[in-house]
Design a protein around this motif. Structure first.
Motif, PDB file in Angstrom:
ATOM      1  N   MET A   1       0.829  -1.211   0.000  1.00 20.82           N
ATOM      2  CA  MET A   1       0.000   0.000   0.000  1.00 20.82           C
ATOM      3  C   MET A   1       0.864   1.262   0.000  1.00 20.82           C
ATOM      4  N   LEU A   2       1.984   1.217   0.721  1.00 25.63           N
ATOM      5  CA  LEU A   2       2.858   2.386   0.784  1.00 25.63           C
ATOM      6  C   LEU A   2       3.596   2.622  -0.527  1.00 25.63           C
ATOM      7  N   CYS A   3       3.798   1.562  -1.308  1.00 30.44           N
ATOM      8  CA  CYS A   3       4.563   1.685  -2.545  1.00 30.44           C
ATOM      9  C   CYS A   3       3.709   2.121  -3.735  1.00 30.44           C
ATOM     10  N   LEU A   4       2.411   1.970  -3.648  1.00 29.29           N
ATOM     11  CA  LEU A   4       1.558   2.261  -4.799  1.00 29.29           C
ATOM     12  C   LEU A   4       1.289   3.744  -5.047  1.00 29.29           C
ATOM     13  N   PRO A   5       0.882   4.529  -4.052  1.00 29.63           N
ATOM     14  CA  PRO A   5       0.345   5.852  -4.359  1.00 29.63           C
ATOM     15  C   PRO A   5       1.350   6.989  -4.516  1.00 29.63           C
ATOM     16  N   ALA A   6       2.609   6.785  -4.152  1.00 29.39           N
ATOM     17  CA  ALA A   6       3.553   7.907  -4.131  1.00 29.39           C
ATOM     18  C   ALA A   6       4.537   7.839  -5.293  1.00 29.39           C
ATOM     19  N   PHE A   7       5.011   9.009  -5.723  1.00 28.59           N
ATOM     20  CA  PHE A   7       5.922   9.117  -6.859  1.00 28.59           C
ATOM     21  C   PHE A   7       7.230   9.786  -6.430  1.00 28.59           C
ATOM     22  N   ASN A   8       8.313   9.336  -7.027  1.00 29.70           N
ATOM     23  CA  ASN A   8       9.622   9.943  -6.772  1.00 29.70           C
ATOM     24  C   ASN A   8       9.834  11.053  -7.808  1.00 29.70           C
ATOM     25  N   ILE A   9       9.406  12.247  -7.467  1.00 30.03           N
ATOM     26  CA  ILE A   9       9.474  13.367  -8.411  1.00 30.03           C
ATOM     27  C   ILE A   9      10.801  14.117  -8.283  1.00 30.03           C
ATOM     28  N   GLY A  10      11.117  14.575  -7.085  1.00 34.19           N
ATOM     29  CA  GLY A  10      12.287  15.423  -6.895  1.00 34.19           C
ATOM     30  C   GLY A  10      13.604  14.748  -7.203  1.00 34.19           C
ATOM     31  N   ALA A  11      13.741  13.488  -6.822  1.00 33.99           N
ATOM     32  CA  ALA A  11      15.019  12.799  -6.990  1.00 33.99           C
ATOM     33  C   ALA A  11      15.139  12.063  -8.315  1.00 33.99           C
ATOM     34  N   PHE A  12      14.051  11.955  -9.070  1.00 35.16           N
ATOM     35  CA  PHE A  12      14.126  11.210 -10.332  1.00 35.16           C
ATOM     36  C   PHE A  12      13.600  12.015 -11.519  1.00 35.16           C
ATOM     37  N   GLY A 129       7.064 -12.136  -7.926  1.00 35.36           N
ATOM     38  CA  GLY A 129       5.662 -12.150  -8.335  1.00 35.36           C
ATOM     39  C   GLY A 129       4.903 -10.941  -7.816  1.00 35.36           C
ATOM     40  N   GLU A 130       5.080 -10.658  -6.534  1.00 32.21           N
ATOM     41  CA  GLU A 130       4.391  -9.521  -5.922  1.00 32.21           C
ATOM     42  C   GLU A 130       4.902  -8.195  -6.485  1.00 32.21           C
ATOM     43  N   ILE A 131       6.204  -8.135  -6.740  1.00 33.06           N
ATOM     44  CA  ILE A 131       6.792  -6.895  -7.260  1.00 33.06           C
ATOM     45  C   ILE A 131       6.280  -6.591  -8.661  1.00 33.06           C
ATOM     46  N   ILE A 137       0.426  -2.786 -11.890  1.00 36.00           N
ATOM     47  CA  ILE A 137      -0.702  -1.931 -11.495  1.00 36.00           C
ATOM     48  C   ILE A 137      -0.330  -0.459 -11.655  1.00 36.00           C
ATOM     49  N   ARG A 138       0.856  -0.100 -11.194  1.00 34.02           N
ATOM     50  CA  ARG A 138       1.302   1.294 -11.298  1.00 34.02           C
ATOM     51  C   ARG A 138       1.368   1.746 -12.753  1.00 34.02           C
ATOM     52  N   HIS A 139       1.922   0.916 -13.621  1.00 34.35           N
ATOM     53  CA  HIS A 139       2.127   1.339 -15.006  1.00 34.35           C
ATOM     54  C   HIS A 139       0.833   1.333 -15.816  1.00 34.35           C
ATOM     55  N   ILE A 140      -0.078   0.451 -15.495  1.00 35.89           N
ATOM     56  CA  ILE A 140      -1.390   0.497 -16.158  1.00 35.89           C
ATOM     57  C   ILE A 140      -2.108   1.791 -15.788  1.00 35.89           C
ATOM     58  N   PHE A 141      -2.108   2.102 -14.504  1.00 31.22           N
ATOM     59  CA  PHE A 141      -2.727   3.345 -14.044  1.00 31.22           C
ATOM     60  C   PHE A 141      -2.014   4.557 -14.648  1.00 31.22           C
ATOM     61  N   ALA A 142      -0.679   4.493 -14.714  1.00 30.89           N
ATOM     62  CA  ALA A 142       0.102   5.593 -15.278  1.00 30.89           C
ATOM     63  C   ALA A 142      -0.224   5.801 -16.751  1.00 30.89           C
ATOM     64  N   ALA A 143      -0.365   4.706 -17.494  1.00 28.22           N
ATOM     65  CA  ALA A 143      -0.663   4.810 -18.923  1.00 28.22           C
ATOM     66  C   ALA A 143      -2.030   5.450 -19.159  1.00 28.22           C
ATOM     67  N   VAL A 144      -3.005   5.048 -18.363  1.00 34.06           N
ATOM     68  CA  VAL A 144      -4.349   5.629 -18.495  1.00 34.06           C
ATOM     69  C   VAL A 144      -4.316   7.126 -18.189  1.00 34.06           C
ATOM     70  N   CYS A 167       3.769  10.777 -14.707  1.00 36.24           N
ATOM     71  CA  CYS A 167       2.929   9.592 -14.485  1.00 36.24           C
ATOM     72  C   CYS A 167       3.764   8.326 -14.319  1.00 36.24           C
ATOM     73  N   PHE A 168       4.910   8.295 -14.980  1.00 41.02           N
ATOM     74  CA  PHE A 168       5.740   7.090 -14.965  1.00 41.02           C
ATOM     75  C   PHE A 168       6.932   7.214 -14.013  1.00 41.02           C
ATOM     76  N   ALA A 169       6.825   8.113 -13.054  1.00 38.73           N
ATOM     77  CA  ALA A 169       7.873   8.228 -12.036  1.00 38.73           C
ATOM     78  C   ALA A 169       7.928   6.953 -11.204  1.00 38.73           C
ATOM     79  N   PRO A 170       9.100   6.596 -10.700  1.00 37.77           N
ATOM     80  CA  PRO A 170       9.201   5.395  -9.857  1.00 37.77           C
ATOM     81  C   PRO A 170       8.573   5.619  -8.490  1.00 37.77           C
ATOM     82  N   MET A 171       8.585   4.581  -7.700  1.00 39.34           N
ATOM     83  CA  MET A 171       8.032   4.671  -6.349  1.00 39.34           C
ATOM     84  C   MET A 171       8.832   5.660  -5.505  1.00 39.34           C
ATOM     85  N   SER A 172       8.191   6.176  -4.496  1.00 39.13           N
ATOM     86  CA  SER A 172       8.857   7.114  -3.599  1.00 39.13           C
ATOM     87  C   SER A 172      10.065   6.467  -2.927  1.00 39.13           C
TER      88      SER A 172
END
Length: 214
Positions: A1-12, A129-131, A137-144, A167-172
């Protein structure tokens, strides 16, 4: 849950935006990061920590503890204070701007250095598998979102191009640490973060070429 909603904007993403897009792109990225940072530097952690605690105790979410987690997050407090100053139209004293200007100019180098230091992949079967599910999930949502941002929003092209990249930024980068603090698998979160960096690097590079920004 912590890895899904946040984006690494400043550092990436910001170094890419600063290098390949006009100044308006950087402004767009920073505005996007305001809401993103409020969540990834404390908001999501506070919610998940209280949710997991409530699930274990069955007493419900403790709002007092939730608020305490929020106000004791230094990055979150810094963002909120700066947001309030901006809304109140209070200018930062020139002496402070002069002091932080060299650090601000070093953002690109420091960001890339930090990504290199944090990069860590463990090819464990129980992780992959989980990763890949999480990345998918992140990239499907990002593409939409990217399609909607680019073709629907009535903004200038630079703003829409920036939003597509974001939209395609990596996880925080702080998601693994918060995962550990919530009692989750910090190793898996770190591995997921590193895999997302690789995926984002490939996708954003391809998008820069497709949009003719090279």
């Amino acid at each position: 849950m912590l890895c899904l909603p946040a984006f690494n904007i400043g550092a990436f993403c910001l170094p890419f935006v600063q290098s390949f897009l006009p100044a308006m792109g950087s402004v767009t990225a920073c505005m996007f990061d305001v809401g993103n940072s409020i969540m990834c530097t404390g908001g999501t952690y506070a919610f998940v920590a209280e949710y997991t605690a409530a699930s274990g105790s069955k007493k419900g979410i403790d709002l007092k503890s939730f608020a305490k987690r929020l106000i004791t997050s230094p990055p979150l407090v810094a963002y909120v204070v700066m947001f309030i100053l901006a809304v109140a139209n209070i200018d930062t004293p020139p002496v402070i701007l002069t002091l932080i200007e060299p650090m601000a100019k070093a953002n690109t180098f420091v960001a890339m250095l930090m990504l290199g230091l944090l990069f860590h992949i463990e090819f464990k079967k129980e992780y992959m598998g989980e990763i890949f599910k999480l990345i998918g999930i992140r990239h499907i949502f990002a593409a939409v979102c990217a399609v909607i941002f680019y073709f629907v929003l009535p903004f200038d092209l630079v703003i829409r191009q920036t939003l597509v990249l974001l939209c395609f930024a990596p996880m925080s980068a702080v998601a693994p640490a918060y995962t550990g603090m919530c009692g989750g698998d910090e190793g898996m979160a770190s591995c997921a973060n590193s895999v997302s960096i690789l995926c984002s690097l490939v996708v954003i590079t391809a998008l820069l070429a497709i949009m003719g920004l090279y």
